[in-house]
Scaffold this motif. Structure first.
Motif, mmCIF file in Angstrom:
data_model
loop_
_atom_site.group_PDB
_atom_site.id
_atom_site.type_symbol
_atom_site.label_atom_id
_atom_site.label_comp_id
_atom_site.label_asym_id
_atom_site.label_seq_id
_atom_site.Cartn_x
_atom_site.Cartn_y
_atom_site.Cartn_z
ATOM 1 N N ALA A 14 1.012 -1.555 0.183
ATOM 2 C CA ALA A 14 -0.142 0.177 -0.041
ATOM 3 C C ALA A 14 0.899 0.995 0.448
ATOM 4 O O ALA A 14 0.508 2.230 -0.222
ATOM 5 N N GLY A 18 8.059 -1.346 -2.070
ATOM 6 C CA GLY A 18 5.932 -2.304 -2.328
ATOM 7 C C GLY A 18 4.991 -1.282 -3.490
ATOM 8 O O GLY A 18 4.079 -2.347 -4.403
ATOM 9 N N LEU A 63 0.032 -9.124 8.795
ATOM 10 C CA LEU A 63 0.171 -10.687 8.290
ATOM 11 C C LEU A 63 0.641 -10.702 9.171
ATOM 12 O O LEU A 63 1.952 -12.463 9.308
ATOM 13 N N ARG A 64 0.455 -10.911 10.847
ATOM 14 C CA ARG A 64 1.486 -11.072 11.580
ATOM 15 C C ARG A 64 1.068 -12.671 12.275
ATOM 16 O O ARG A 64 0.355 -13.390 13.281
ATOM 17 N N LEU A 90 7.109 -7.343 2.844
ATOM 18 C CA LEU A 90 6.704 -6.511 3.925
ATOM 19 C C LEU A 90 7.975 -6.756 5.370
ATOM 20 O O LEU A 90 8.428 -7.999 5.402
ATOM 21 N N GLY A 91 8.456 -6.351 6.482
ATOM 22 C CA GLY A 91 9.467 -5.634 7.008
ATOM 23 C C GLY A 91 9.484 -5.048 8.042
ATOM 24 O O GLY A 91 8.161 -3.955 8.314
ATOM 25 N N TYR A 154 17.697 -5.932 13.720
ATOM 26 C CA TYR A 154 16.707 -5.500 12.204
ATOM 27 C C TYR A 154 18.457 -5.984 12.148
ATOM 28 O O TYR A 154 17.963 -7.335 10.693
ATOM 29 N N LYS A 158 17.515 -9.213 8.737
ATOM 30 C CA LYS A 158 17.769 -9.167 8.057
ATOM 31 C C LYS A 158 18.934 -9.581 6.875
ATOM 32 O O LYS A 158 18.211 -10.529 5.995
ATOM 33 N N ALA A 192 11.298 3.933 7.245
ATOM 34 C CA ALA A 192 12.345 4.880 7.394
ATOM 35 C C ALA A 192 12.587 5.627 8.598
ATOM 36 O O ALA A 192 13.278 5.963 9.322
HETATM 37 N N1 NAD Z 1 12.578 1.839 3.939
HETATM 38 C C1 NAD Z 1 13.253 2.617 4.269
HETATM 39 O O1 NAD Z 1 14.844 2.608 3.809
HETATM 40 C C2 NAD Z 1 14.308 0.539 3.548
HETATM 41 C C3 NAD Z 1 15.246 0.449 3.520
HETATM 42 C C4 NAD Z 1 15.826 -1.037 3.633
HETATM 43 C C5 NAD Z 1 15.104 -2.189 4.019
HETATM 44 N N2 NAD Z 1 13.566 -1.403 3.903
HETATM 45 C C6 NAD Z 1 12.963 -2.653 3.493
HETATM 46 O O2 NAD Z 1 11.336 -2.180 2.677
HETATM 47 C C7 NAD Z 1 10.509 -3.431 3.375
HETATM 48 C C8 NAD Z 1 9.220 -2.249 3.496
HETATM 49 O O3 NAD Z 1 10.166 -0.453 3.406
HETATM 50 P P1 NAD Z 1 8.749 0.336 2.785
HETATM 51 O O4 NAD Z 1 10.559 1.742 2.947
HETATM 52 O O5 NAD Z 1 8.198 0.166 1.512
HETATM 53 O O6 NAD Z 1 7.789 0.650 3.941
HETATM 54 P P2 NAD Z 1 6.637 1.968 4.090
HETATM 55 O O7 NAD Z 1 6.149 2.783 5.253
HETATM 56 O O8 NAD Z 1 6.410 2.446 2.571
HETATM 57 O O9 NAD Z 1 5.508 0.743 4.134
HETATM 58 C C9 NAD Z 1 5.186 -0.714 4.709
HETATM 59 C C10 NAD Z 1 3.829 -0.690 4.622
HETATM 60 O O10 NAD Z 1 3.739 -2.262 5.451
HETATM 61 C C11 NAD Z 1 2.078 -2.267 5.869
HETATM 62 N N3 NAD Z 1 2.388 -3.253 7.136
HETATM 63 C C12 NAD Z 1 2.573 -2.747 7.569
HETATM 64 N N4 NAD Z 1 2.629 -3.761 8.890
HETATM 65 C C13 NAD Z 1 1.790 -4.918 8.622
HETATM 66 C C14 NAD Z 1 2.114 -6.028 9.203
HETATM 67 N N5 NAD Z 1 1.955 -6.531 10.433
HETATM 68 N N6 NAD Z 1 0.860 -7.187 7.552
HETATM 69 C C15 NAD Z 1 0.648 -6.461 6.620
HETATM 70 N N7 NAD Z 1 0.810 -4.931 6.065
HETATM 71 C C16 NAD Z 1 2.056 -4.126 7.491
HETATM 72 C C17 NAD Z 1 2.143 -0.922 5.847
HETATM 73 O O11 NAD Z 1 0.313 -1.042 6.226
HETATM 74 C C18 NAD Z 1 2.590 0.277 4.781
HETATM 75 O O12 NAD Z 1 1.804 -0.300 3.734
HETATM 76 C C19 NAD Z 1 11.016 -3.854 4.518
HETATM 77 O O13 NAD Z 1 10.829 -4.804 4.568
HETATM 78 C C20 NAD Z 1 12.058 -2.848 5.176
HETATM 79 O O14 NAD Z 1 12.207 -3.855 5.698
HETATM 80 C C21 NAD Z 1 12.854 -0.569 4.225
#
Ligand code: NAD
Length: 259
Positions: A14, A18, A63-64, A90-91, A154, A158, A192
C-alpha cells in the motif's frame, strides 16, 4: 511486456517500494494482488492499477496473523487461477535496544521480518510447482549485509532473510523455483522515519527527526536516498523471466552504500 500473464502477490504494497513495484509489475502485464494491513491504502493502489488498464485486487490483512499467509495465497489463486510470483516485501524496524530489549518487540520483529515471509512462501510453493516453476522475492536490507551498531536486531533478522533466501534457492532450484532478495539502502518511506527515531534508540534520542531522515538518506555514495521505483525496477527484473539464471542472489539497491 515483461510480466505478461504472470499472476502473483506483493505484501506491504500500500506504500513505499512495495506500492511502486506493484504498479511497475502491473504495467508490464502482471496480475497483482495488493496485500497490506492498510486495507484502504491497498485498495487505492489496486484501483490505480485498474484505472491504468491493469489487473489488480486488494486484500487487507495483518500478516502477523499466522492464518493470513495461507489466506492471501489461496485468495490470489482463486482470483487469478494461478500463482507465478510472490514478493515478500513486508518488514519491520523492530527494537533498537539490546540490553534493554523488550522480548515482545523482538517476537513481533521475528514475525514480521521472517516468519510471515516464510509462511507465505510455504503456502505459495505448491502453486508455483503446479506452474512448473516461478519466482519468489524477499525484501532484505543493506542492514543484513553491512550491519549498523544502531540496529543489531534488525541487522540480524535481515541477514537471516538473506540466509533463508540462499537456502530456499538451493532447495527449490531443480523445480524451477527461483528465490532472490533485494536489499534496499535508505529510502524515505514511512518505515524509514519509524526506523531512525525509535523510542528505544539511545543514539538518536532528542535529535530532530527531519535531520535524522536527511542524514540517513545522505549516507549513500550517491549522497541521496533512493526513490521507491528504483527498488521496484530491481524487483521487476528479479521476478521476471529475464532473471531466469539468477537464484539465491541478494541485490543491493543502495546508491553505493555497501560498495
Ligand atoms: N525504507 C527503507 O529505508 C528500507 C531500507 C531497507 C529495507 N527496507 C525494507 O523495505 C520493506 C518495506 O519498507 P518500505 O520502506 O517500502 O515501507 P513503507 O513504510 O512505505 O510501507 C510499509 C507497509 O507495510 C504495511 N504493514 C506494516 N505492518 C504490516 C502487517 N503486520 N501486515 C501487513 N502489512 C503491514 C504498512 O501498512 C505499509 O503500507 C521492509 O521489508 C523493510 O525492512 C526499507
Amino acid at each position: 511486456m515483461r510480466m505478461k500473464d504472470k499472476s502473483g502477490l506483493v505484501t506491504a504494497a500500500a506504500s513505499g517500494m512495495g506500492r511502486a513495484g506493484a504498479i511497475l509489475l502491473a504495467r508490464e502485464g502482471a496480475k497483482v494482488c495488493i496485500v497490506d494491513r492498510d486495507a484502504a491504502g491497498a485498495e487505492a493502489v489496486a484501483k490505480e492499477i485498474r484505472d491504468a488498464g491493469g489487473t489488480a485486487f486488494a486484500i487487507g490483512a495483518d500478516l502477523r496473523d499466522s492464518k493470513a499467509s495461507t489466506e492471501i495465497v489461496a485468495r490470489t489463486v482463486a482470483e487469478f487461477g494461478a500463482l507465478d510470483y510472490l514478493w515478500n516485501h513486508l518488514g519491520h524496524p523492530g527494537p533498537a535496544a539490546v540490553e534493554d530489549l523488550d522480548w515482545q518487540d523482538f517476537d513481533i520483529a521475528v514475525d514480521l521480518n521472517i516468519r510471515s515471509q516464510l509462511a507465505t512462501t510455504i503456502a505459495a510453493l505448491p502453486h508455483l510447482r503446479a506452474r512448473g516453476g516461478g519466482s519468489v522475492l524477499f525484501t532484505a536490507s543493506t542492514s543484513g549485509m553491512s550491519a549498523s551498531q544502531f540496529s543489531p536486531v534488525y541487522s540480524g533478522m535481515k541477514a537471516g532473510v538473506i540466509g533463508l533466501v540462499r537456502g530456499l534457492a538451493k532447495r527449490y532450484a531443480k523445480e524451477g523455483i527461483r528465490v532472490n532478495a533485494v536489499c534496499p539502502g535508505p529510502f524515505d518511506t514511512p518505515m524509514a522515519r519509524d526506523f531512525v527515531d525509535r523510542k528505544d534508540q539511545p543514539a538518536t534520542k532528542g535529535q530532530d527527526r527531519e535531520a535524522l531522515v536527511q542524514k540517513f538518506g545522505s549516507s549513500t555514495a550517491m549522497g541521496r536516498a533512493g526513490r521507491p521505483e528504483e527498488v521496484g525496477y530491481a524487483a521487476l527484473f528479479l521476478l521476471s523471466d529475464e532473471a531466469s539464471f539468477i537464484t539465491g542472489a541478494h541485490l543491493p539497491v543502495d546508491g553505493g552504500l555497501t560498495a
